[in-house]
Design an enzyme around this catalytic site. Structure first.
Site, PDB file in Angstrom:
ATOM      1  N   TYR A 234       0.846  -1.193   0.000  1.00  0.00           N
ATOM      2  CA  TYR A 234       0.000   0.000   0.000  1.00  0.00           C
ATOM      3  C   TYR A 234       0.872   1.230   0.000  1.00  0.00           C
ATOM      4  CZ  TYR A 234      -4.196  -2.673   1.296  1.00  0.00           C
ATOM      5  OH  TYR A 234      -5.255  -3.532   1.314  1.00  0.00           O
TER       6      TYR A 234
ATOM      7  N   TYR B 195      -0.263  -9.847   0.710  1.00  0.00           N
ATOM      8  CA  TYR B 195       0.761  -9.213   1.558  1.00  0.00           C
ATOM      9  C   TYR B 195       0.771  -9.841   2.952  1.00  0.00           C
ATOM     10  CZ  TYR B 195      -3.177  -6.237   3.183  1.00  0.00           C
ATOM     11  OH  TYR B 195      -4.366  -5.768   3.668  1.00  0.00           O
TER      12      TYR B 195
ATOM     13  N   ARG C  61      -2.423 -11.926   3.874  1.00  0.00           N
ATOM     14  CA  ARG C  61      -3.767 -11.627   3.397  1.00  0.00           C
ATOM     15  C   ARG C  61      -3.900 -12.089   1.949  1.00  0.00           C
ATOM     16  NH1 ARG C  61      -7.398  -8.220   4.663  1.00  0.00           N
ATOM     17  NH2 ARG C  61      -8.587 -10.064   4.143  1.00  0.00           N
TER      18      ARG C  61
ATOM     19  N   HIS D 211      -6.930  -8.773  -2.297  1.00  0.00           N
ATOM     20  CA  HIS D 211      -8.278  -8.235  -2.068  1.00  0.00           C
ATOM     21  C   HIS D 211      -8.343  -6.774  -2.457  1.00  0.00           C
ATOM     22  CE1 HIS D 211      -6.013  -7.415   1.620  1.00  0.00           C
ATOM     23  NE2 HIS D 211      -6.720  -6.300   1.684  1.00  0.00           N
TER      24      HIS D 211
ATOM     25  N   HIS E 197     -10.494  -3.380  -1.202  1.00  0.00           N
ATOM     26  CA  HIS E 197     -11.415  -2.844  -0.206  1.00  0.00           C
ATOM     27  C   HIS E 197     -12.517  -2.040  -0.898  1.00  0.00           C
ATOM     28  CE1 HIS E 197      -8.862  -3.631   3.408  1.00  0.00           C
ATOM     29  NE2 HIS E 197      -7.874  -3.549   2.531  1.00  0.00           N
TER      30      HIS E 197
HETATM   31 FE   LIG Z   1      -5.983  -4.602   2.753  1.00  0.00          FE
END
Ligand SMILES: [Fe+3]
Lengths: 211, 227
Positions: free
Chosen positions: B99, B138, B148, B151, B153
């Site tokens: 991110y 990640y 994770r 995905h 969000h």
């Molecule tokens: Fe996330």
């Protein structure tokens, strides 16, 4: 009932007819990294232009976890009526009279100074309920954060507002727990301010509604 | 009303951050008033045309890196009716699983031409569509060797305050899904399945991008003025 593609379950059989229930999309946490998409600047915390009618107030507070630790990565969304008790939304029969200088919705995170959220808004007006009781001035609040798979719903009432005690929702709540819904006047220099802290768990846990 | 067989509980110990953040007291039922049956109204001033193209909305000096995807679907109310002018906000990691957020410490490269944030309004059929890069998996610190699944969000506003939904979209066939405590916070198999987009060959654009379809069904019904 429309069936959403193949995602249906047969949930009920009534008089020999199967009723198809579409499956809701479940909630997931907002996570820790929402800011650059959802927090686009201070304008989101400002619900009222300087021309908006009513008493201009600041609302601020913090969000605490079960250990009483400040949560630095929560997000709050608020929704309220204008100073005359009107919502800028077509479901309000009087929405055409709603204050055009006021938008009802605000969003803040708790990442900044002191891990406090804040909003600049106007004190909402009281409203008449359908049964002719009076809904006291109040603000609906959604709390989102990492570690919350589903947002929490609470409601802010004003501790110095005589109508609060007569509000049918407030009056029906547990007399001790409902005090967690009261914002207290704590003016900053030149700025009428209400303080409203949210405790997700434990001592003084905020009263949450079924969202 | 939220279907509690679909929506996760606040306390889900495998996701360790829920342990100190889950309310302990029972939730109080709320009889909906106008304050719940209204909500923010969005119009075309809320989004710019480029906001739904994450491969182009943050270009600095080149193209965003990774596998191009198109994600489309409909936002529907609990009765299956389209929700028009619903604001859909999305955010995601880049193709490497990183991110742009300053607190993301994952040791994977940033992409200077990709922020991974976008927004779009649904049209008259309740349909949204955006173009992006397939996000990478990640690591996170929930438990040893926790990752994770890939995905995106999603934040969705329906027509009123109680239709509000924040969720995550997953990709079909991801081997990390059975291991993920967030995905598995959804109590039922049918509910979990709903968070996985379908690969949609009719959405795939030849020589350009792979298509996925992801419908979003909100709790609660639209109010009459929207019908
Ligand atoms: Fe996330």
């Amino acid at each position: 009932m429309t069936c959403v593609r193949t995602r249906c379950i047969v949930s009920l059989r009534v008089y020999g007819i199967y009723i198809m229930t579409p499956i809701q999309t479940g909630s997931q946490t907002v996570g820790p990294f929402f800011h650059y998409a959802l927090i686009t600047g201070d304008d989101q915390r400002i619900l009222a232009t300087p021309q908006a009618r009513g008493e201009h107030i600041r609302i601020e507070g913090s969000v605490y976890d079960g250990d009483g630790v400040l949560i630095p990565d929560a997000m709050l969304e608020i929704w309220q009526a204008d100073s005359a008790g009107l919502f800028p939304h077509p479901a309000d029969p009087r929405h055409h009279e709603a204050d055009p200088e006021f938008r009802g919705f605000g969003r803040s995170d708790t990442t900044g100074a002191g891990n406090r959220f804040w909003f600049h808004t106007v004190k909402p007006g009281a409203r008449k309920n359908a049964d002719s009781t009076t809904a006291a001035p109040s603000i609906n609040i959604h709390v989102f954060s990492r570690g919350m798979l589903l947002h929490a719903l609470t409601r802010l009432y004003f501790s110095d507002e005589p109508a609060t005690e007569q509000d049918p929702v407030y009056a029906a709540l547990d007399p001790v727990r409902r005090r967690t819904l009261l914002a207290h006047r704590a003016d900053l220099p030149g700025q009428p301010t209400y303080r409203f802290d949210i405790r997700l768990q434990g001592d003084g846990e905020t009263l949450f509604f079924d969202p | 009303m939220l279907d509690r067989s679909i929506h996760p509980p606040y306390l889900h110990p495998p996701y360790t951050s829920t342990v100190k953040r889950a309310p302990h007291q029972p939730l109080v039922p709320l009889v909906y008033s106008l304050a719940e049956l209204t909500g923010p109204v969005y119009g075309h001033e809320s989004v710019r045309a480029i906001d739904n193209d994450l491969t182009r909305n943050a270009i600095v000096n080149g193209e965003a890196i990774g596998e191009r995807i198109i994600v489309t679907g409909r936002v529907l109310d609990a009765a299956g009716r389209p929700v028009r002018n619903a604001l859909v906000e999305v955010w995601q990691a880049n193709a490497c699983g990183r991110y742009i957020h300053k607190l993301d410490q994952h040791d994977a490269p940033l992409d200077p031409n990709f922020t991974g944030a976008g927004r779009v309004l649904t049209d008259q059929n309740g349909e949204y569509r955006f173009t992006s890069i397939k996000p990478g998996a990640y690591p996170w610190k929930n438990h040893h060797n926790a990752w994770r699944p890939a995905h995106i969000h999603f934040s969705v506003f329906g027509t009123n305050f109680i239709q509000r939904l924040v969720t995550q979209m997953y990709f079909p066939g991801d081997p990390l899904l059975p291991l993920d405590p967030i995905y598995n916070g959804i109590p039922s198999e049918a509910g979990r399945r709903r968070l996985i987009a379908d690969y949609a060959h009719d959405v795939t654009q030849p020589l350009w991008a792979l298509g996925y379809r992801f419908d979003i069904l909100l709790a609660g019904r639209n109010q009459t003025p929207f019908e």
